[in-house]
Design a protein around this motif. Structure first.
Motif, mmCIF file in Angstrom:
data_model
loop_
_atom_site.group_PDB
_atom_site.id
_atom_site.type_symbol
_atom_site.label_atom_id
_atom_site.label_comp_id
_atom_site.label_asym_id
_atom_site.label_seq_id
_atom_site.Cartn_x
_atom_site.Cartn_y
_atom_site.Cartn_z
ATOM 1 N N ALA A 1 0.841 -1.196 0.000
ATOM 2 C CA ALA A 1 0.000 0.000 0.000
ATOM 3 C C ALA A 1 0.876 1.245 0.000
ATOM 4 O O ALA A 1 2.022 1.217 0.446
ATOM 5 C CB ALA A 1 -0.915 0.001 1.224
ATOM 6 N N VAL A 2 0.320 2.338 -0.489
ATOM 7 C CA VAL A 2 1.023 3.622 -0.528
ATOM 8 C C VAL A 2 0.050 4.723 -0.137
ATOM 9 O O VAL A 2 -1.158 4.582 -0.284
ATOM 10 C CB VAL A 2 1.599 3.920 -1.931
ATOM 11 N N VAL A 3 0.600 5.827 0.376
ATOM 12 C CA VAL A 3 -0.214 6.997 0.693
ATOM 13 C C VAL A 3 -0.023 8.022 -0.416
ATOM 14 O O VAL A 3 1.110 8.345 -0.783
ATOM 15 C CB VAL A 3 0.185 7.609 2.051
ATOM 16 N N ARG A 4 -1.123 8.518 -0.945
ATOM 17 C CA ARG A 4 -1.073 9.525 -1.996
ATOM 18 C C ARG A 4 -1.838 10.769 -1.541
ATOM 19 O O ARG A 4 -2.902 10.666 -0.933
ATOM 20 C CB ARG A 4 -1.707 9.006 -3.288
ATOM 21 N N LYS A 5 -1.274 11.928 -1.857
ATOM 22 C CA LYS A 5 -1.986 13.193 -1.641
ATOM 23 C C LYS A 5 -2.815 13.467 -2.891
ATOM 24 O O LYS A 5 -2.255 13.700 -3.960
ATOM 25 C CB LYS A 5 -1.004 14.331 -1.384
ATOM 26 N N ILE A 6 -4.132 13.423 -2.751
ATOM 27 C CA ILE A 6 -5.013 13.545 -3.901
ATOM 28 C C ILE A 6 -5.877 14.795 -3.767
ATOM 29 O O ILE A 6 -6.521 14.994 -2.736
ATOM 30 C CB ILE A 6 -5.909 12.295 -4.035
ATOM 31 N N PRO A 7 -5.909 15.639 -4.787
ATOM 32 C CA PRO A 7 -6.730 16.847 -4.726
ATOM 33 C C PRO A 7 -8.219 16.499 -4.755
ATOM 34 O O PRO A 7 -8.609 15.490 -5.353
ATOM 35 C CB PRO A 7 -6.315 17.629 -5.970
ATOM 36 N N PRO A 8 -9.056 17.341 -4.140
ATOM 37 C CA PRO A 8 -10.498 17.064 -4.085
ATOM 38 C C PRO A 8 -11.126 16.864 -5.462
ATOM 39 O O PRO A 8 -12.010 16.021 -5.616
ATOM 40 C CB PRO A 8 -11.059 18.309 -3.405
ATOM 41 N N GLY A 9 -10.670 17.618 -6.460
ATOM 42 C CA GLY A 9 -11.244 17.490 -7.792
ATOM 43 C C GLY A 9 -11.091 16.096 -8.363
ATOM 44 O O GLY A 9 -11.974 15.593 -9.078
ATOM 45 N N GLU A 10 -9.966 15.461 -8.067
ATOM 46 C CA GLU A 10 -9.739 14.107 -8.566
ATOM 47 C C GLU A 10 -10.655 13.106 -7.871
ATOM 48 O O GLU A 10 -11.189 12.189 -8.505
ATOM 49 C CB GLU A 10 -8.269 13.714 -8.365
ATOM 50 N N ILE A 11 -10.845 13.292 -6.567
ATOM 51 C CA ILE A 11 -11.772 12.442 -5.832
ATOM 52 C C ILE A 11 -13.181 12.613 -6.395
ATOM 53 O O ILE A 11 -13.922 11.637 -6.599
ATOM 54 C CB ILE A 11 -11.764 12.778 -4.328
ATOM 55 N N ASP A 12 -13.569 13.859 -6.661
ATOM 56 C CA ASP A 12 -14.899 14.141 -7.207
ATOM 57 C C ASP A 12 -15.101 13.430 -8.541
ATOM 58 O O ASP A 12 -16.154 12.823 -8.794
ATOM 59 C CB ASP A 12 -15.096 15.648 -7.396
ATOM 60 N N ALA A 13 -14.094 13.510 -9.409
ATOM 61 C CA ALA A 13 -14.197 12.884 -10.730
ATOM 62 C C ALA A 13 -14.351 11.371 -10.601
ATOM 63 O O ALA A 13 -15.148 10.746 -11.330
ATOM 64 C CB ALA A 13 -12.964 13.232 -11.565
ATOM 65 N N PHE A 14 -13.592 10.777 -9.695
ATOM 66 C CA PHE A 14 -13.697 9.333 -9.473
ATOM 67 C C PHE A 14 -15.087 8.958 -8.980
ATOM 68 O O PHE A 14 -15.709 8.016 -9.495
ATOM 69 C CB PHE A 14 -12.642 8.880 -8.463
ATOM 70 N N LEU A 15 -15.591 9.689 -7.982
ATOM 71 C CA LEU A 15 -16.901 9.368 -7.416
ATOM 72 C C LEU A 15 -18.010 9.545 -8.443
ATOM 73 O O LEU A 15 -18.942 8.743 -8.518
ATOM 74 C CB LEU A 15 -17.167 10.240 -6.188
ATOM 75 N N GLU A 16 -17.923 10.596 -9.247
ATOM 76 C CA GLU A 16 -18.944 10.817 -10.272
ATOM 77 C C GLU A 16 -18.915 9.707 -11.322
ATOM 78 O O GLU A 16 -19.952 9.201 -11.741
ATOM 79 C CB GLU A 16 -18.719 12.172 -10.921
ATOM 80 N N GLY A 17 -17.726 9.296 -11.716
ATOM 81 C CA GLY A 17 -17.602 8.209 -12.673
ATOM 82 C C GLY A 17 -18.101 6.900 -12.097
ATOM 83 O O GLY A 17 -18.721 6.091 -12.802
ATOM 84 N N ARG A 18 -17.855 6.698 -10.817
ATOM 85 C CA ARG A 18 -18.296 5.486 -10.156
ATOM 86 C C ARG A 18 -19.814 5.375 -10.123
ATOM 87 O O ARG A 18 -20.388 4.327 -10.391
ATOM 88 C CB ARG A 18 -17.739 5.443 -8.730
ATOM 89 N N VAL A 19 -20.475 6.491 -9.802
ATOM 90 C CA VAL A 19 -21.948 6.505 -9.759
ATOM 91 C C VAL A 19 -22.518 6.245 -11.156
ATOM 92 O O VAL A 19 -23.453 5.480 -11.329
ATOM 93 C CB VAL A 19 -22.456 7.868 -9.222
ATOM 94 N N ASN A 20 -21.930 6.853 -12.165
ATOM 95 C CA ASN A 20 -22.433 6.704 -13.530
ATOM 96 C C ASN A 20 -22.265 5.293 -14.086
ATOM 97 O O ASN A 20 -23.001 4.877 -14.974
ATOM 98 C CB ASN A 20 -21.723 7.708 -14.465
ATOM 99 N N ASN A 21 -21.276 4.575 -13.537
ATOM 100 C CA ASN A 21 -21.003 3.229 -14.041
ATOM 101 C C ASN A 21 -21.740 2.133 -13.283
ATOM 102 O O ASN A 21 -21.642 0.972 -13.648
ATOM 103 C CB ASN A 21 -19.494 2.951 -13.992
ATOM 104 N N LYS A 22 -22.430 2.509 -12.187
ATOM 105 C CA LYS A 22 -23.126 1.491 -11.389
ATOM 106 C C LYS A 22 -24.467 1.146 -12.041
ATOM 107 O O LYS A 22 -25.126 1.981 -12.601
ATOM 108 C CB LYS A 22 -23.335 1.993 -9.949
#
Length: 222
Positions: free
Chosen positions: A201-222
């Motif tokens: 495992a690794v720790v990554r510093k991720i900007p909020p915009g990237e998290i938002d894009a992932f979550l939006e894509g995840r919802v659209n693909n479910k």
């Protein structure tokens, strides 16, 4: 295997999990596996979630050991429990010794928690079960960012599925707000634990915009 080791204390505030706390190392930790017989199946499964987490972030061999012995683990086999608890506690203790105040490597222990905490508070499920659901989402994020091969993600999905955990990992509607106020946030970025492979495992510093894009894509693909 988890909260008892490492001296971290935490108090919930409103809808936010463990948002206030400190570190106070205990004089000793007493592990009596006979106490596990007093747990409900749901609470016992919650503890298994932390066993799985330790293996996923740190010990590939342990992961496959657990995978190959799930019936023994679920049946609470005393001999197997003694072996697996000992190995899991050693992983947690080794990490805490290196980083007692969670400034570096100890952050790996938060795998699954960024998404698991909001699920725990929204669904009112035991901590370890929510963390397993959070590990599924974190592994999806790891693959989405190109860090985790699909074959490795499937190993984790299959393990958690065999434990009877729903893979969908439905997130609460206010997930973005809860993540933004997570105690792992730092200088506008979120410290998220991702996987490179089972056991690493690794720790990554991720900007909020990237998290938002992932979550939006995840919802659209479910």
């Amino acid at each position: 295997v988890d909260a008892s080791i490492g001296g971290k204390t935490g108090v919930n505030l409103g809808l936010y999990k463990n948002i206030i706390g400190t570190f106070k190392q205990p004089e000793f930790v007493f592990c009596d596996q006979n106490m596990l017989a007093t747990l409900t199946d749901e609470e016992y499964l919650s503890g298994i979630g932390e066993l799985v987490k330790h293996a996923v972030i740190r010990d590939r061999e342990l992961f496959f050991n657990i995978s190959g012995n799930l019936p023994r683990l679920l049946d609470r086999d005393p001999q197997y429990l003694a072996e697996i608890i000992n190995r899991s506690v050693k992983i947690k203790a080794e990490i805490v010794r290196r980083d007692p105040l969670e400034k570096g490597v100890r952050r790996l222990l938060n795998f699954g928690h960024t998404f698991g905490h909001p699920i725990e508070m929204a669904e009112r499920v035991p901590h370890g079960i929510a963390v397993m659901k959070g590990m599924i989402i974190a592994s999806e994020l790891s693959e989405w960012r190109g860090e985790l091969p699909a074959t490795e993600k499937k190993l984790l999905f299959d393990m958690i599925s065999r434990l009877g955990i729903d893979e969908t990992g439905i997130l609460p509607e206010d997930i973005k707000e809860k993540i933004a106020k997570d105690k792992k946030s730092e200088t506008g970025h979120l410290n998220v634990v991702l996987l490179r492979s089972i056991g690493k495992a690794v720790v990554r510093k991720i900007p909020p915009g990237e998290i938002d894009a992932f979550l939006e894509g995840r919802v659209n693909n479910k």
